[in-house]
Write a protein that holds these residues in place. Structure first.
Motif, PDB file in Angstrom:
ATOM      1  N   GLU A  76      37.602   3.062 -20.335  1.00 42.71           N
ATOM      2  CA  GLU A  76      37.217   3.204 -19.027  1.00 42.71           C
ATOM      3  C   GLU A  76      36.900   1.669 -18.565  1.00 42.71           C
ATOM      4  N   ALA A  77      36.528   0.669 -19.817  1.00 41.51           N
ATOM      5  CA  ALA A  77      36.396  -0.800 -19.434  1.00 41.51           C
ATOM      6  C   ALA A  77      37.726  -1.357 -19.077  1.00 41.51           C
ATOM      7  N   CYS A  78      38.747  -1.153 -19.995  1.00 39.24           N
ATOM      8  CA  CYS A  78      40.033  -1.537 -19.674  1.00 39.24           C
ATOM      9  C   CYS A  78      40.712  -1.279 -18.432  1.00 39.24           C
ATOM     10  N   LYS A  79      40.393  -0.051 -17.748  1.00 34.03           N
ATOM     11  CA  LYS A  79      40.946   0.315 -16.821  1.00 34.03           C
ATOM     12  C   LYS A  79      40.594  -0.395 -15.660  1.00 34.03           C
ATOM     13  N   SER A  80      39.061  -0.694 -15.608  1.00 34.07           N
ATOM     14  CA  SER A  80      38.416  -1.497 -14.691  1.00 34.07           C
ATOM     15  C   SER A  80      38.857  -2.966 -14.814  1.00 34.07           C
ATOM     16  N   ALA A  81      38.929  -3.582 -16.047  1.00 31.95           N
ATOM     17  CA  ALA A  81      39.410  -4.801 -16.172  1.00 31.95           C
ATOM     18  C   ALA A  81      40.848  -5.081 -15.640  1.00 31.95           C
ATOM     19  N   LEU A  82      41.703  -4.121 -15.711  1.00 34.85           N
ATOM     20  CA  LEU A  82      43.053  -4.422 -15.600  1.00 34.85           C
ATOM     21  C   LEU A  82      43.285  -4.288 -13.979  1.00 34.85           C
ATOM     22  N   SER A  83      42.372  -3.143 -13.192  1.00 34.70           N
ATOM     23  CA  SER A  83      42.166  -3.180 -12.040  1.00 34.70           C
ATOM     24  C   SER A  83      41.984  -4.476 -11.314  1.00 34.70           C
ATOM     25  N   ALA A  84      40.711  -5.154 -11.830  1.00 34.17           N
ATOM     26  CA  ALA A  84      40.192  -6.362 -11.435  1.00 34.17           C
ATOM     27  C   ALA A  84      41.418  -7.549 -11.448  1.00 34.17           C
ATOM     28  N   ALA A  85      42.095  -7.572 -12.296  1.00 30.61           N
ATOM     29  CA  ALA A  85      43.034  -8.080 -12.714  1.00 30.61           C
ATOM     30  C   ALA A  85      44.350  -8.057 -11.922  1.00 30.61           C
ATOM     31  N   GLY A  86      44.492  -6.852 -11.351  1.00 30.80           N
ATOM     32  CA  GLY A  86      45.688  -6.502 -10.488  1.00 30.80           C
ATOM     33  C   GLY A  86      46.879  -6.109 -11.438  1.00 30.80           C
ATOM     34  N   LEU A  87      46.658  -5.637 -12.801  1.00 28.48           N
ATOM     35  CA  LEU A  87      47.766  -5.456 -13.421  1.00 28.48           C
ATOM     36  C   LEU A  87      47.922  -4.156 -13.974  1.00 28.48           C
ATOM     37  N   GLN A  88      48.813  -3.675 -14.554  1.00 30.00           N
ATOM     38  CA  GLN A  88      49.065  -2.384 -15.241  1.00 30.00           C
ATOM     39  C   GLN A  88      48.847  -2.392 -16.731  1.00 30.00           C
ATOM     40  N   ALA A  89      48.777  -1.347 -17.467  1.00 26.01           N
ATOM     41  CA  ALA A  89      48.406  -1.239 -18.728  1.00 26.01           C
ATOM     42  C   ALA A  89      49.782  -1.844 -19.563  1.00 26.01           C
ATOM     43  N   GLN A  90      51.016  -1.700 -18.782  1.00 19.69           N
ATOM     44  CA  GLN A  90      52.257  -2.204 -19.368  1.00 19.69           C
ATOM     45  C   GLN A  90      52.684  -3.594 -19.274  1.00 19.69           C
TER      46      GLN A  90
ATOM     47  N   ILE B 221      44.212   3.398 -31.120  1.00 19.81           N
ATOM     48  CA  ILE B 221      44.053   4.480 -30.459  1.00 19.81           C
ATOM     49  C   ILE B 221      43.707   4.348 -28.984  1.00 19.81           C
ATOM     50  N   LEU B 222      43.049   3.306 -28.621  1.00 13.60           N
ATOM     51  CA  LEU B 222      42.994   2.705 -27.292  1.00 13.60           C
ATOM     52  C   LEU B 222      44.343   2.537 -26.564  1.00 13.60           C
ATOM     53  N   GLN B 223      45.321   1.643 -27.077  1.00 14.25           N
ATOM     54  CA  GLN B 223      46.545   1.379 -26.851  1.00 14.25           C
ATOM     55  C   GLN B 223      47.240   2.832 -26.235  1.00 14.25           C
ATOM     56  N   ASN B 224      47.004   3.838 -27.184  1.00 11.41           N
ATOM     57  CA  ASN B 224      47.938   5.185 -26.823  1.00 11.41           C
ATOM     58  C   ASN B 224      47.178   5.821 -25.560  1.00 11.41           C
ATOM     59  N   LYS B 225      45.810   5.466 -25.366  1.00 12.40           N
ATOM     60  CA  LYS B 225      44.981   6.261 -24.338  1.00 12.40           C
ATOM     61  C   LYS B 225      45.555   5.479 -23.006  1.00 12.40           C
ATOM     62  N   LEU B 226      45.751   4.369 -23.233  1.00 13.65           N
ATOM     63  CA  LEU B 226      46.092   3.258 -22.082  1.00 13.65           C
ATOM     64  C   LEU B 226      47.510   3.411 -21.547  1.00 13.65           C
ATOM     65  N   GLY B 227      48.552   3.846 -22.579  1.00 16.00           N
ATOM     66  CA  GLY B 227      50.083   3.995 -22.307  1.00 16.00           C
ATOM     67  C   GLY B 227      50.530   2.516 -22.297  1.00 16.00           C
ATOM     68  N   ALA B 228      49.976   1.629 -23.211  1.00 14.03           N
ATOM     69  CA  ALA B 228      50.289   0.274 -23.382  1.00 14.03           C
ATOM     70  C   ALA B 228      51.415   0.200 -24.774  1.00 14.03           C
ATOM     71  N   ASN B 229      51.971   1.466 -25.079  1.00 13.20           N
ATOM     72  CA  ASN B 229      52.464   1.314 -26.357  1.00 13.20           C
ATOM     73  C   ASN B 229      53.457   0.437 -26.715  1.00 13.20           C
ATOM     74  N   GLY B 230      53.432  -0.131 -27.899  1.00 12.94           N
ATOM     75  CA  GLY B 230      54.345  -1.129 -28.235  1.00 12.94           C
ATOM     76  C   GLY B 230      53.792  -2.678 -28.459  1.00 12.94           C
ATOM     77  N   CYS B 231      52.841  -2.747 -27.701  1.00  8.61           N
ATOM     78  CA  CYS B 231      52.314  -4.399 -27.800  1.00  8.61           C
ATOM     79  C   CYS B 231      51.327  -4.369 -29.199  1.00  8.61           C
ATOM     80  N   ALA B 232      50.836  -5.587 -29.809  1.00 12.08           N
ATOM     81  CA  ALA B 232      50.164  -5.742 -30.803  1.00 12.08           C
ATOM     82  C   ALA B 232      48.836  -5.261 -30.481  1.00 12.08           C
ATOM     83  N   ALA B 233      48.155  -4.578 -31.329  1.00  9.72           N
ATOM     84  CA  ALA B 233      47.096  -3.989 -31.432  1.00  9.72           C
ATOM     85  C   ALA B 233      46.180  -4.145 -32.586  1.00  9.72           C
ATOM     86  N   PHE B 234      45.051  -4.726 -32.553  1.00 15.25           N
ATOM     87  CA  PHE B 234      44.204  -4.582 -33.790  1.00 15.25           C
ATOM     88  C   PHE B 234      42.721  -4.838 -33.459  1.00 15.25           C
TER      89      PHE B 234
END
Ligand code: UT7
Length: 312
Positions: A51-65, A87-100
């Motif tokens: 939920e926090a990431c969706k709000s942040a992406l929307s504020a930044a005008g960006l998509q998860a991809q 787990i978050l990356q998969n829920k966001l649909g940003a699959n493939g990027c570095a995540a830790f």
């Protein structure tokens, strides 16, 4: 924050039913906390982070991809592994990027910001999601009034983007492992069992004393690295654990309390989520504005501490 909100009175009534005595008066006077939010069963750090990431992406005008790096600061991961970031990356649909994940307890967000900044500076990433997400309610011993009234659940996120103009001006991170025992959850998983106590233990007074000293030191070291002084700080956004720690830090830095973002009253101590929650609240309220200098400061289990100075 998750929707379920408990005021001090709500929590005191719940604890009284179990024979544990506390009061709104004690909690407000000693900590400044008035309410906290707790997740429902089945809700995990990655759900709050989403939920926090969706709000942040929307504020930044960006998509998860568009994101090529996800760092989650948490001490309450969904699983032992894989990381909550995966787990978050998969829920966001940003699959493939570095995540830790980064595990620095209440300093986690400033640690994660510093790591993301370093990766962006060295070309390892260009658009990063940096998240603090916690469900501390799952670690609380509701028979221990000295700790269970202090913590809450929540998540906050920011997007960092490569730019010619910083941005993050300087940061300063530290840890001292000799204080492991003053704030910890000593249990661990072994051979199919939880060994040791899986509930939060804290020597509140020891943490308090260490916190007020190191927060001043980290702020001063960060200012020195950036060639700035206290007078350049428009807003101090400290880890939200206790209003008295924030007041003491502000006094040492000669900052009036009207330059300190305080949200601990509304969410208690949400560990790695507290700084981004405070930042979000101040930005959305229009108090913190583009061009201003923000000093973010974290302190917590480890013992860890650190600060990040940035221009919004
Ligand atoms: O996120 C990481 C950073 N964590 C922190 O920053 C926490 C730092 N520590 C603190 O914020 C404070 O030390 C506390 C809020 C945890 C405690 O405040 P304190 O002013 O240090 O209180 P205390 O531990 O000295 O306790 C004072 C009294 C005790 O009673 P006696 O011995 O004086 O009779 C406690 O038993 O308050 C009692 N007490 C409570 N009473 C009602 C402790 N917890 C409670 C409670 N309700 N929830």
């Amino acid at each position: 924050m998750p929707p379920r909100r408990l005021t001090n009175a709500d929590l005191a009534a719940q604890l009284a039913a179990q024979g544990v005595e506390t009061s709104d008066e004690w909690i407000v006077e000693r900590t400044g906390i008035r309410a906290r939010h707790f997740v429902e069963a089945g809700v995990y750090s990655s759900d709050l982070a989403l939920e926090a990431c969706k709000s942040a992406l929307s504020a930044a005008g960006l998509q998860a991809q568009d994101i090529d790096l996800i760092i989650v600061a948490t001490s309450t991961p969904d699983m032992v592994f894989p990381s909550t970031a995966c787990i978050l990356q998969n829920k966001l649909g940003a699959n493939g990027c570095a995540a830790f994940d980064v595990q620095a307890v209440c300093s986690g967000f400033v640690y994660a910001l510093t790591v993301a900044d370093a990766m962006i500076r060295t070309g390892g990433a260009s658009k990063a999601l940096v998240v603090g997400a916690e469900v501390f309610s799952r670690l609380l011993d509701f028979t221990d009034r000295t700790t269970c009234v202090l913590f809450g659940d929540g998540a906050g996120a920011v997007v960092l983007e490569a730019s010619e103009t910083p941005g993050i001006l300087a940061s300063d991170l530290h840890a001292d492992g000799k204080h492991v025992g003053i704030l910890c959850v000593p249990g661990h998983v072994s051979n199919g069992h939880i060994l040791g106590d899986p509930l939060l233990k804290m020597d509140g007074q020891a943490v308090f004393k260490l916190a007020v000293g190191v927060l001043e030191d980290a702020a001063r070291a960060t200012l020195a690295k950036a060639g700035k002084t206290e007078a350049d700080i428009d807003w101090l956004i400290p880890h939200q654990a206790n209003i008295r720690i924030m007041q003491s830090t502000a006094k040492k830095l000669k900052l009036p309390m009207d330059k300190v973002v305080v949200t601990v009253d509304q969410h208690g101590n949400t560990s790695a989520a507290s700084i981004p929650l405070a930042l979000d609240s101040a930005v959305r309220a229009g108090r913190v504005k583009p061009g201003q200098n923000l000093m973010l400061e974290g302190v917590g289990g480890g013992f860890t501490w650190g600060a990040v100075l940035l221009t919004l």
